[in-house]
Design a protein around this motif. Sequence first.
Motif, mmCIF file in Angstrom:
data_model
loop_
_atom_site.group_PDB
_atom_site.id
_atom_site.type_symbol
_atom_site.label_atom_id
_atom_site.label_comp_id
_atom_site.label_asym_id
_atom_site.label_seq_id
_atom_site.Cartn_x
_atom_site.Cartn_y
_atom_site.Cartn_z
ATOM 1 N N GLU A 1 79.450 71.336 79.953
ATOM 2 C CA GLU A 1 80.479 71.114 81.466
ATOM 3 C C GLU A 1 82.224 71.404 80.734
ATOM 4 O O GLU A 1 82.844 72.432 81.236
ATOM 5 N N ILE A 2 82.017 70.576 79.345
ATOM 6 C CA ILE A 2 84.106 70.782 78.751
ATOM 7 C C ILE A 2 84.067 72.259 78.490
ATOM 8 O O ILE A 2 85.244 73.172 78.207
ATOM 9 N N PHE A 3 83.018 73.575 77.837
ATOM 10 C CA PHE A 3 82.976 74.411 77.842
ATOM 11 C C PHE A 3 82.982 75.380 78.683
ATOM 12 O O PHE A 3 83.443 76.918 78.365
ATOM 13 N N THR A 4 82.740 75.195 79.546
ATOM 14 C CA THR A 4 82.095 76.265 80.609
ATOM 15 C C THR A 4 83.118 76.232 81.911
ATOM 16 O O THR A 4 83.360 76.484 82.113
ATOM 17 N N ASN A 5 83.119 74.766 82.246
ATOM 18 C CA ASN A 5 84.313 74.266 83.659
ATOM 19 C C ASN A 5 84.988 72.686 83.002
ATOM 20 O O ASN A 5 84.683 71.991 83.917
ATOM 21 N N PRO A 6 85.689 72.750 82.247
ATOM 22 C CA PRO A 6 87.008 71.974 81.961
ATOM 23 C C PRO A 6 87.665 71.347 83.481
ATOM 24 O O PRO A 6 88.267 72.632 83.957
ATOM 25 N N ARG A 7 88.520 70.825 83.239
ATOM 26 C CA ARG A 7 89.125 70.314 84.464
ATOM 27 C C ARG A 7 90.534 70.061 83.996
ATOM 28 O O ARG A 7 90.970 70.346 85.109
ATOM 29 N N GLN B 1 91.610 73.326 78.977
ATOM 30 C CA GLN B 1 91.155 75.150 79.503
ATOM 31 C C GLN B 1 92.383 76.123 78.638
ATOM 32 O O GLN B 1 91.858 76.139 77.197
ATOM 33 N N ILE C 1 90.731 75.143 74.533
ATOM 34 C CA ILE C 1 89.496 75.604 73.805
ATOM 35 C C ILE C 1 89.229 76.980 74.170
ATOM 36 O O ILE C 1 88.533 78.174 73.833
ATOM 37 N N THR C 2 90.584 77.792 75.113
ATOM 38 C CA THR C 2 90.677 79.136 75.810
ATOM 39 C C THR C 2 91.020 79.841 75.067
ATOM 40 O O THR C 2 91.483 81.064 74.869
#
Lengths: 232, 279
Positions: free
Chosen positions: B260-266, B271, B274-275
């Motif tokens: 979840e953290i790596f595809t859709n962080p809140r 975000q 990690i990006t």
Amino acid sequence: MGEHTVKAYGEALAELSNAVARMGGIVEQQVADAISGVVRRDTSLAQAVVAKDIRADDAHRDIEKRATRILALRQPLANDLREVIAAFKAAGELERVGDLAKSVSKRTLVLNQSDPIQITRSIERMGRIAQELLKDVLDAYTQRDVAKALAVWHRDEELDAYYTSLFRELLTYMMEDARTITPCAHLLFVAKNIERIGDHCTNVAEIVHYLITGEEIGRDRPKSDESTTPES
Amino acid sequence: MAEERAMHSLSMAAPTVTSAQTGALVDTATKVRARDVNVFYGDKQALHDISIDIPDRAVTAFIGPSGCGKTTFLRCINRMNDLIPGCRVKGSIEIEGADAYGKTVDPVVLRARVGMVFQKPNPFPKSIYENVAYGPRIHAMAKSKAELDVIVEQSLRRAGLWDEVKDRLNQTGTGLSGGQQQRLVIARAVAVNPDIILMDEPCSALDPIATAKIEELIDELRANYTIIIVTHSMAQAARVSQKTAFFHMGRLVETGATEEIFTNPRDTRTQDYITGRFG
Ligand SMILES: Nc1ncnc2c1ncn2[C@@H]1O[C@H](COP(=O)(O)OP(=O)(O)O)[C@@H](O)[C@H]1O
Ligand SMILES: [Mg+2]
């Protein structure tokens, strides 16, 4: 959201998104020409659509290459990962839409060899809705507009309903006059192709929704195509 | 030192912390439960109100920019901060429900339960055998040389190093390659039967092959241990962990299932980090 620390990465993502928008434009034009070709019985326009399908294919390949390159060089994560996946998948859907426009035009070439059928009015209406769905979903993609994507997703039902009624109408025609069976069959495929364009727009709407929210749309959109024809 | 530390267990009047904040994984037992942990180095506060549940038999990754407090928080769990002059820890840390800072807790015993692996492999300048045997010996875990031999072999096997070193157990540990040294350190940690293994950037000094071996090892170890790994490689965190916690400027910004953290962080800070963006 901030800029990428590596500028070239941010640029590659922006270019990828632009490439999808450009491909969308190409496919939109193909669908528009395919619809007016069949409605106006325009053989040269239909021929042009068939010939130009290669442009959509090239655009598709270009997007796949760009996306693959970003995956390999940058290992994108989070929203960037969704951006790349969305572009990759959307391009695939758009390529299918282009194919369907081509199929419509191929049928048009055959249809134009027999007498016109009254029912092309319904085809026109279906074609208009398909074009609107395509335009809206491409806008939703470029503007990152989740509400618009959802609207497309719900509106596809309308197209399904039209297809079902047109299917019934065509059956009546064919039963009344056996000579119309051949053109009616072709027209039925045309209608089915247009209905499928709507399905692909729905898929793109789901992709846009995922791109923006990271979530999938609920899976159970009511399907109102009751004609139960096998997929063409 | 001990007076400076104002550690109080809050388990009686625990503030309500939702599972969304602590990122509790519903299907695994909580091994380490931290609530409102604040850490100071002298006047400088390094950690603010950290509350997190660390699941048992899973890998939890701590990520975040340098200086955000990952190492400081790791050191709270095995009380390594006790050894740093001027360091004060407040809040509560429970391991299996027991206060890690309780009056009756012996930090030496605690540190045996909570092993630690550092960025630079740090084997003792002794033989491979002695490196692994050291811990079991000081904790009197073996009654005989034969028993100790078994522990050493088992530990080296668990660390995936046995086959490479079984014929040269008497050679010095510092003569091994970097990746082998790091696995030797893991064998040393495993030898005293810990429940929890803390790894602070264990691969940052290793080449890709040695890194891959450590990652594979971590994946095997998680069947039997609670593992926390600090890493600067987002890809590594994504590969090896089931839960991820993002720290930023001494605060825990977001925790959740790694996928979840790596595809859709809140959180946009997660975000951006990690990006590879600056906020
Ligand atoms: N022994 C120490 N004495 C004083 N300040 C420290 C000490 N160790 C760490 N710090 C400070 O605490 C903050 C967090 O550091 P650290 O936990 O090492 O961060 P990270 O592991 O995330 O890079 C930093 O500002 C650092 O300078
Ligand atoms: Mg550190």
